[in-house]
Motif scaffolding. Structure first.
Motif, mmCIF file in Angstrom:
data_model
loop_
_atom_site.group_PDB
_atom_site.id
_atom_site.type_symbol
_atom_site.label_atom_id
_atom_site.label_comp_id
_atom_site.label_asym_id
_atom_site.label_seq_id
_atom_site.Cartn_x
_atom_site.Cartn_y
_atom_site.Cartn_z
ATOM 1 N N ASP A 227 0.820 -1.214 0.000
ATOM 2 C CA ASP A 227 0.000 0.000 0.000
ATOM 3 C C ASP A 227 0.856 1.266 0.000
ATOM 4 O OD1 ASP A 227 -2.268 -1.551 -0.045
ATOM 5 O OD2 ASP A 227 -2.695 -1.345 2.093
ATOM 6 N N ASP A 232 -1.098 2.799 -8.038
ATOM 7 C CA ASP A 232 -2.125 2.568 -9.050
ATOM 8 C C ASP A 232 -3.466 2.144 -8.470
ATOM 9 O OD1 ASP A 232 -1.429 0.091 -8.116
ATOM 10 O OD2 ASP A 232 -0.866 -0.753 -10.069
ATOM 11 N N GLY A 233 -3.618 2.219 -7.139
ATOM 12 C CA GLY A 233 -4.862 1.808 -6.503
ATOM 13 C C GLY A 233 -4.980 0.320 -6.297
ATOM 14 N N SER A 235 -3.961 -3.529 -4.770
ATOM 15 C CA SER A 235 -3.659 -4.082 -3.460
ATOM 16 C C SER A 235 -3.034 -5.454 -3.645
ATOM 17 C CB SER A 235 -4.929 -4.219 -2.605
ATOM 18 O OG SER A 235 -5.427 -2.963 -2.219
ATOM 19 N N GLU A 307 -14.445 -1.235 -6.588
ATOM 20 C CA GLU A 307 -13.264 -1.333 -5.727
ATOM 21 C C GLU A 307 -12.575 -2.677 -5.921
ATOM 22 O OE1 GLU A 307 -11.850 -0.901 -1.070
ATOM 23 O OE2 GLU A 307 -13.987 -0.826 -1.562
ATOM 24 N N GLU A 310 -10.613 -2.442 -9.175
ATOM 25 C CA GLU A 310 -9.412 -1.616 -9.061
ATOM 26 C C GLU A 310 -8.285 -2.366 -8.370
ATOM 27 O OE1 GLU A 310 -8.404 2.945 -7.829
ATOM 28 O OE2 GLU A 310 -9.564 1.778 -6.365
ATOM 29 N N LYS A 311 -8.603 -2.990 -7.238
ATOM 30 C CA LYS A 311 -7.572 -3.681 -6.466
ATOM 31 C C LYS A 311 -7.062 -4.913 -7.199
ATOM 32 C CE LYS A 311 -9.181 -2.153 -1.898
ATOM 33 N NZ LYS A 311 -7.974 -1.357 -1.578
#
Length: 340
Positions: A227, A232-233, A235, A307, A310-311
């Motif tokens: 993190d 780039d967002g 995880s 979300e 993205e992760k």
């Protein structure tokens, strides 16, 4: 329901970490970002498999309620497996509707089935820790010149550590050496014997190791390190739950209802550690005593929608850059991400 062609020798091409692991709890854990609007749906019957370890831990309340005849949105049948090899053929052939699997395996299955696999949610985030008998490691930079013991060569431990070292200006195999073991238990044994002082381990092996090695401490949480360095967002993602595309298309409202009940189960597990540990032990997932110690550090989540995309897409992109075959040779299209 139609059955998808079983691809021979699939698992021999898959680079996955068969972890029984969990990372530190954090972030958003309860279906917070589903982009699929609620819709009336007829109840469905779903057969769901999970691996013994964190991918099953978040499900235990829902498993218990289903067995107890509680009033649920759907009819659920759960099964547990020791490795992805036991799960993937049944999923592909239609014997299972959904399965909890390693994140990169979901992408591999998507490519191998030509888009017949959909990811519903991320269920486990970062799982890996640098542990040390001593106090020399306070940052990633402190690993320079050291030898680390770890299992998982070619899989998530190597990929995650390589990415983090590269972002930090170090290199795996350069100024940081890894003594690769075939199993995490071998790394624990090396720490216990004094043959090693630093190891890369997942939970609950961290908890097990701390019972065997006096003074062993968690030096670095790779989820937190990811993190800090990722811009780039993305995880560090360990596990996801996937479904067959035909299951989703047949009744998307019932799938969404399942995700809400899954999210509620995850919230209950994270909020009721002693009771959850007892359930986890009763299902033979992890010993109850180990589960109770490890759960507060477990990153068990249920992240959906935008979300989730993205992760997960960011994580898969990192793996793709290191080794395209680790995600099936190409990155999944948008239809891979349910509700995004």
């Amino acid at each position: 329901m139609k059955q998808t062609k079983l691809f021979a020798l699939l698992m021999s091409a898959v680079l996955v970490l068969g972890l029984a692991a969990c990372g530190e709890k954090g972030g958003n854990s309860a279906g917070s970002s589903s982009a699929v609007s609620s819709q009336a749906a007829e109840p469905a019957a779903y057969s769901i498999a999970a691996l013994k370890g964190p991918t099953a831990m978040g499900l235990v309340k829902l498993m218990h309620d289903a067995e107890g005849g509680e009033d649920l949105a759907n009819d659920y049948t759960f099964s547990l497996a020791a490795s992805p090899d036991e799960v993937t053929p049944k999923l592909i052939q239609g014997e299972l509707d959904m399965a909890c699997v390693p994140a990169n395996l979901a992408a591999v299955l998507y490519q191998k089935t030509e888009g017949e696999i959909v990811t519903l949610a991320v269920n486990t985030l970062g799982v890996l820790y640098i542990v040390e008998k001593g106090n020399a490691v306070q940052s990633l930079g402190d690993l320079a010149g050291m030898t680390i013991v770890s299992a998982g060569k070619g899989a998530s431990p190597e990929q995650a550590l390589r990415y983090l070292l590269d972002k930090n200006g170090d290199s795996l195999g350069g100024n940081v050496t890894v003594d690769w073991k075939s199993e995490h238990s071998e790394s624990v044994a090396a720490l216990a014997s004094g043959a090693a002082t630093v190891a890369l381990l997942p939970q609950p092996f961290v908890t097990v190791a701390q019972t065997k090695v006096e003074g062993l401490r968690v030096a670095l949480d790779l989820n937190k390190e990811w993190d800090k360095l990722a811009d780039d967002g993305s995880s560090l993602v360990t596990g996801v739950i996937v479904a067959r595309k035909d299951v989703v298309e047949e009744n998307p409202g019932a799938v969404e209802a399942f995700l809400k009940e899954y999210a509620a189960s995850v919230d209950w597990v994270n909020g009721n550690v002693p009771e959850a540990a007892e359930l986890i032990g009763s299902y033979g997932i992890v010993d109850a005593a180990v589960a109770e110690k490890a759960l507060p550090a477990c990153n068990i989540v249920c992240i959906t929608g935008d979300e989730m995309k993205e992760k997960l897409s960011g994580y898969l992109s990192v793996l793709f850059e290191q080794d395209p075959q680790s995600v099936g040779g190409a990155l999944p299209e948008d239809v891979f991400y349910f509700g995004a």
